[in-house]
Design a protein around this motif. Structure first.
Motif, PDB file in Angstrom:
ATOM      1  N   ILE A   1     -55.951 -17.046  18.506  1.00  0.00           N
ATOM      2  CA  ILE A   1     -55.061 -15.854  17.738  1.00  0.00           C
ATOM      3  C   ILE A   1     -55.467 -14.707  18.548  1.00  0.00           C
ATOM      4  N   MET A   2     -54.606 -13.534  18.411  1.00  0.00           N
ATOM      5  CA  MET A   2     -55.032 -12.391  18.961  1.00  0.00           C
ATOM      6  C   MET A   2     -54.279 -11.302  17.978  1.00  0.00           C
ATOM      7  N   ILE A   3     -54.925 -10.340  17.187  1.00  0.00           N
ATOM      8  CA  ILE A   3     -54.394  -9.588  15.873  1.00  0.00           C
ATOM      9  C   ILE A   3     -54.812  -8.321  16.354  1.00  0.00           C
ATOM     10  N   GLN A   4     -53.627  -7.409  16.305  1.00  0.00           N
ATOM     11  CA  GLN A   4     -53.919  -5.865  16.544  1.00  0.00           C
ATOM     12  C   GLN A   4     -52.966  -5.104  15.464  1.00  0.00           C
ATOM     13  N   VAL A   5     -53.357  -3.672  15.403  1.00  0.00           N
ATOM     14  CA  VAL A   5     -52.456  -2.864  14.553  1.00  0.00           C
ATOM     15  C   VAL A   5     -51.829  -2.062  15.732  1.00  0.00           C
ATOM     16  N   GLN A   6     -50.466  -1.846  15.663  1.00  0.00           N
ATOM     17  CA  GLN A   6     -49.928  -1.095  16.700  1.00  0.00           C
ATOM     18  C   GLN A   6     -49.284   0.110  16.012  1.00  0.00           C
ATOM     19  N   GLU A   7     -49.644   1.247  16.535  1.00  0.00           N
ATOM     20  CA  GLU A   7     -49.009   2.604  16.107  1.00  0.00           C
ATOM     21  C   GLU A   7     -48.041   3.216  17.140  1.00  0.00           C
ATOM     22  N   PHE A   8     -46.780   3.090  16.671  1.00  0.00           N
ATOM     23  CA  PHE A   8     -45.696   3.633  17.697  1.00  0.00           C
ATOM     24  C   PHE A   8     -45.605   5.083  17.178  1.00  0.00           C
ATOM     25  N   LYS A   9     -45.350   6.019  18.140  1.00  0.00           N
ATOM     26  CA  LYS A   9     -45.327   7.504  17.889  1.00  0.00           C
ATOM     27  C   LYS A   9     -43.585   7.678  17.501  1.00  0.00           C
ATOM     28  N   VAL A  10     -43.500   8.733  16.948  1.00  0.00           N
ATOM     29  CA  VAL A  10     -42.244   9.176  16.639  1.00  0.00           C
ATOM     30  C   VAL A  10     -41.402   9.588  18.058  1.00  0.00           C
ATOM     31  N   GLY A  11     -40.351   9.113  18.322  1.00  0.00           N
ATOM     32  CA  GLY A  11     -39.595   9.197  19.565  1.00  0.00           C
ATOM     33  C   GLY A  11     -40.152   8.477  20.622  1.00  0.00           C
ATOM     34  N   ALA A  12     -41.009   7.502  20.348  1.00  0.00           N
ATOM     35  CA  ALA A  12     -41.601   6.764  21.429  1.00  0.00           C
ATOM     36  C   ALA A  12     -40.508   5.937  22.303  1.00  0.00           C
ATOM     37  N   ALA A  13     -40.595   5.900  23.403  1.00  0.00           N
ATOM     38  CA  ALA A  13     -39.559   5.085  24.294  1.00  0.00           C
ATOM     39  C   ALA A  13     -40.103   3.568  24.339  1.00  0.00           C
ATOM     40  N   PHE A  14     -39.021   2.672  24.259  1.00  0.00           N
ATOM     41  CA  PHE A  14     -39.166   1.367  24.167  1.00  0.00           C
ATOM     42  C   PHE A  14     -40.087   0.717  25.131  1.00  0.00           C
ATOM     43  N   GLY A  15     -41.067  -0.348  25.049  1.00  0.00           N
ATOM     44  CA  GLY A  15     -41.480  -0.945  26.018  1.00  0.00           C
ATOM     45  C   GLY A  15     -40.516  -1.612  26.922  1.00  0.00           C
ATOM     46  N   LYS A  16     -40.934  -2.289  27.790  1.00  0.00           N
ATOM     47  CA  LYS A  16     -40.241  -3.217  28.533  1.00  0.00           C
ATOM     48  C   LYS A  16     -39.815  -4.563  27.952  1.00  0.00           C
TER      49      LYS A  16
ATOM     50  N   THR B   1     -41.170   8.746  11.230  1.00  0.00           N
ATOM     51  CA  THR B   1     -42.563   8.880  11.084  1.00  0.00           C
ATOM     52  C   THR B   1     -43.289   7.821  11.910  1.00  0.00           C
ATOM     53  N   VAL B   2     -44.631   7.857  11.965  1.00  0.00           N
ATOM     54  CA  VAL B   2     -45.307   7.016  12.685  1.00  0.00           C
ATOM     55  C   VAL B   2     -45.201   5.623  12.345  1.00  0.00           C
ATOM     56  N   VAL B   3     -45.050   4.480  12.996  1.00  0.00           N
ATOM     57  CA  VAL B   3     -44.790   3.231  12.593  1.00  0.00           C
ATOM     58  C   VAL B   3     -46.289   2.657  12.761  1.00  0.00           C
ATOM     59  N   ARG B   4     -46.701   1.901  11.828  1.00  0.00           N
ATOM     60  CA  ARG B   4     -47.883   1.060  11.943  1.00  0.00           C
ATOM     61  C   ARG B   4     -47.473  -0.399  11.703  1.00  0.00           C
ATOM     62  N   ALA B   5     -47.710  -1.155  12.661  1.00  0.00           N
ATOM     63  CA  ALA B   5     -47.294  -2.542  12.296  1.00  0.00           C
ATOM     64  C   ALA B   5     -48.400  -3.585  12.805  1.00  0.00           C
ATOM     65  N   LEU B   6     -48.741  -4.550  12.124  1.00  0.00           N
ATOM     66  CA  LEU B   6     -49.684  -5.674  12.252  1.00  0.00           C
ATOM     67  C   LEU B   6     -48.934  -6.736  13.323  1.00  0.00           C
ATOM     68  N   GLU B   7     -49.633  -6.634  14.500  1.00  0.00           N
ATOM     69  CA  GLU B   7     -49.074  -7.987  15.645  1.00  0.00           C
ATOM     70  C   GLU B   7     -49.958  -8.806  15.543  1.00  0.00           C
ATOM     71  N   ILE B   8     -49.596 -10.173  15.723  1.00  0.00           N
ATOM     72  CA  ILE B   8     -50.075 -11.323  15.894  1.00  0.00           C
ATOM     73  C   ILE B   8     -49.560 -12.068  17.092  1.00  0.00           C
ATOM     74  N   TYR B   9     -50.375 -12.591  17.863  1.00  0.00           N
ATOM     75  CA  TYR B   9     -50.281 -13.324  19.132  1.00  0.00           C
ATOM     76  C   TYR B   9     -50.866 -14.687  18.709  1.00  0.00           C
ATOM     77  N   ALA B  10     -49.955 -15.886  18.915  1.00  0.00           N
ATOM     78  CA  ALA B  10     -50.750 -17.120  18.853  1.00  0.00           C
ATOM     79  C   ALA B  10     -50.167 -17.962  19.767  1.00  0.00           C
ATOM     80  N   PRO B  11     -50.917 -18.597  20.877  1.00  0.00           N
ATOM     81  CA  PRO B  11     -52.158 -18.234  21.146  1.00  0.00           C
ATOM     82  C   PRO B  11     -52.434 -16.791  21.535  1.00  0.00           C
ATOM     83  N   PRO B  12     -53.508 -16.124  22.184  1.00  0.00           N
ATOM     84  CA  PRO B  12     -53.528 -14.857  22.651  1.00  0.00           C
ATOM     85  C   PRO B  12     -52.588 -14.803  23.931  1.00  0.00           C
TER      86      PRO B  12
END
Length: 129
Positions: free
Chosen positions: A35-50, A101-112
């Motif tokens: 497992i890998m766990i992180q919290v992502q904070e996306f800025k307001v108006g942020a462009a999509f990732g690929k 507003t800023v987005v905060r999301a818990l992101e989990i990868y399993a497996p990393p």
């Protein structure tokens, strides 16, 4: 490996691509192979990732604050606090801020995810909103 305590404020930080925001790495797979766990904070108006997929890695987003806009298998989802989206291995996706507003999301990868991320054709390129 003994139990480990960490926090968002005390975690290592990693900038996201496209100046979208910041990753707070809570569990990076070091000592935990499943497992890998992180919290992502996306800025307001942020462009999509690929648009991409993880061949062998399941991906979960749980929204803490704000509105997360996720495109999975070509379908757009607007997630609010308390919402969770499960993205199975092999499903093309991308995510960004879907609100004012800023987005905060818990992101989990399993497996990393590691080097398991691969580009995918983006069904939204050239689309107008």
């Amino acid at each position: 490996m003994p139990a480990t305590v960490t926090s968002i404020s005390g975690s290592p930080k990693k900038p996201m691509s496209n100046d979208r925001g910041l990753n707070h790495i809570l569990v990076d797979g070091d000592g935990l192979n499943n497992i890998m766990i992180q919290v992502q904070e996306f800025k307001v108006g942020a462009a999509f990732g690929k648009y991409h997929l993880h061949e062998h890695t399941d991906n979960v987003f749980f929204v803490i604050d704000g509105t997360l806009k996720a495109v999975v298998d070509g379908e757009t989802h607007l997630l609010q606090p308390g919402d969770l989206i499960f993205i199975p291995a092999g499903s093309p996706h991308k995510a960004t801020n879907g609100g004012d507003t800023v987005v905060r999301a818990l992101e989990i990868y399993a497996p990393p995810a590691g080097d398991d991320s691969h580009p995918a054709p983006d069904p939204t390129e050239g689309a107008t909103a």
